[in-house]
Design a protein around this motif. Structure first.
Motif, PDB file in Angstrom:
ATOM      1  N   GLY A   1      50.464  36.893  38.075  1.00 21.01           N
ATOM      2  CA  GLY A   1      50.960  35.660  37.465  1.00 21.01           C
ATOM      3  C   GLY A   1      51.738  35.945  36.189  1.00 21.01           C
ATOM      4  N   SER A   2      51.284  35.373  35.090  1.00 15.62           N
ATOM      5  CA  SER A   2      51.943  35.568  33.795  1.00 15.62           C
ATOM      6  C   SER A   2      51.772  36.979  33.257  1.00 15.62           C
ATOM      7  CB  SER A   2      51.391  34.578  32.770  1.00 15.62           C
ATOM      8  OG  SER A   2      50.030  34.876  32.479  1.00 15.62           O
ATOM      9  N   GLY A   3      50.908  37.759  33.896  1.00 12.77           N
ATOM     10  CA  GLY A   3      50.624  39.106  33.405  1.00 12.77           C
ATOM     11  C   GLY A   3      49.563  39.134  32.325  1.00 12.77           C
ATOM     12  N   CYS A   4      48.864  38.011  32.103  1.00 14.54           N
ATOM     13  CA  CYS A   4      47.920  37.950  30.987  1.00 14.54           C
ATOM     14  C   CYS A   4      46.785  38.960  31.119  1.00 14.54           C
ATOM     15  CB  CYS A   4      47.386  36.537  30.813  1.00 14.54           C
ATOM     16  SG  CYS A   4      46.473  35.866  32.219  1.00 14.54           S
ATOM     17  N   ILE A   5      46.281  39.167  32.349  1.00 17.73           N
ATOM     18  CA  ILE A   5      45.206  40.144  32.532  1.00 17.73           C
ATOM     19  C   ILE A   5      45.731  41.554  32.320  1.00 17.73           C
ATOM     20  CG2 ILE A   5      43.623  41.184  34.205  1.00 17.73           C
ATOM     21  CD1 ILE A   5      43.256  38.444  35.464  1.00 17.73           C
ATOM     22  N   ALA A   6      46.802  41.891  33.014  1.00 18.40           N
ATOM     23  CA  ALA A   6      47.348  43.247  32.940  1.00 18.40           C
ATOM     24  C   ALA A   6      47.768  43.610  31.524  1.00 18.40           C
ATOM     25  CB  ALA A   6      48.533  43.382  33.897  1.00 18.40           C
TER      26      ALA A   6
END
Length: 279
Positions: free
Chosen positions: A117-122
């Motif tokens: 998704g937004s890349g928030c975890i990564a």
């Protein structure tokens, strides 16, 4: 327009407390007006504020109106092509970090985030684990474009790839093995739509939210199948889950052959996370 004018108008679509919180967020993030300034009567320019107010009164999420959302103390770019990050998902990041510490891998951990998704975890994991090798997949080119911008904003190195986890051809990939696979996949059943706020179902991407009523664990099965191939022995698989599907998800992963499958509650006491070990 003053803070009081703004939040009172927002009560048309929010409760009083929510309206005040949204008004404070808009004034601070877009106009640099602190709560103290607002309470002293400092006003935002009507010409710049009214278009934002109209979007908010149309029940568009404030994060999309501002183009950013807070996640774990960092601000991530968001748009209707990606989900708005939730506090529970930051709890998932914290669980991943604890597992990485427990693994004690001196050369750095390798992590795959599926459905970034937004890349928030990564991006959060890459920022907290600067020696880690972080890869992030998503089926959406639009989401990946936003995630790449967030990696730049967060100043981290993440390898983004457009991959559909439901496509069986991924088993032919010559990917490196991973120590950790993490995912917050779609998990809301179609019948649950009627219980959700219009603000969510009218604006956030359905492809990232919903699964068929007759196969609620569709993505967990697909990701689990891939994880059995792509995780190193002793590697960790971590999920965010639908609170109503906890025991079923545990049974699914245990039946697939994972060891030590555990269910964790979120800060609100709901079943929300799964941890499983590759044999």
């Amino acid at each position: 327009m003053t803070y009081h004018d703004l939040w009172r108008q927002l009560t048309a679509v929010y409760t009083g407390g929510e309206a005040q919180a949204v008004a404070r967020l808009v004034l601070e993030r877009r106009f640099g007006i602190s709560l103290a300034d607002a309470l002293c009567g400092r006003e935002a320019d009507d010409g710049a504020l009214l278009p934002l107010l109209n979007r908010l009164l149309g029940d568009e999420p404030v994060q999309y109106v501002l183009g950013e959302a807070e996640f774990g103390g960092r601000w991530f770019l968001v748009a209707p092509g990606v989900l708005i990050p939730r506090p529970e998902t930051y709890e998932l990041c914290q669980l991943v970090l604890r597992q990485c510490e427990a693994m004690d891998i001196g050369r750095g951990v390798s992590i795959l985030d599926i459905g970034t998704g937004s890349g928030c975890i990564a991006c959060t994991l890459a920022a907290r684990l600067p020696q880690a090798r972080v890869t992030a997949w998503d089926v959406s080119a639009e989401a990946l474009a936003i995630a790449r911008r967030n990696a730049g904003r967060t100043r981290v190195d993440v390898a983004f790839q457009q991959v559909d986890i439901l496509d069986r051809s991924i088993f032919n990939f010559q990917c490196p093995m991973f120590n950790v696979i993490v995912s917050n996949p779609p998990y809301i059943c179609e019948h649950e739509r009627r219980q959700m706020e219009r603000r969510v179902i009218d604006h956030e991407p359905a492809v990232a939210l919903f699964v068929p009523d007759d196969d609620p664990l569709l993505f967990y099965r697909a990701i689990g199948r891939y994880a059995l191939q792509a995780l190193m022995p002793g590697g960790r698989l971590l999920f965010e889950i639908n609170a109503s599907q906890g025991p079923g998800t545990v049974a699914l992963l245990s039946g697939m052959g994972f060891d030590g499958v555990q269910l964790f509650a979120d800060q609100f006491g709901n079943d929300r996370f799964i941890l499983a070990f590759k044999p």
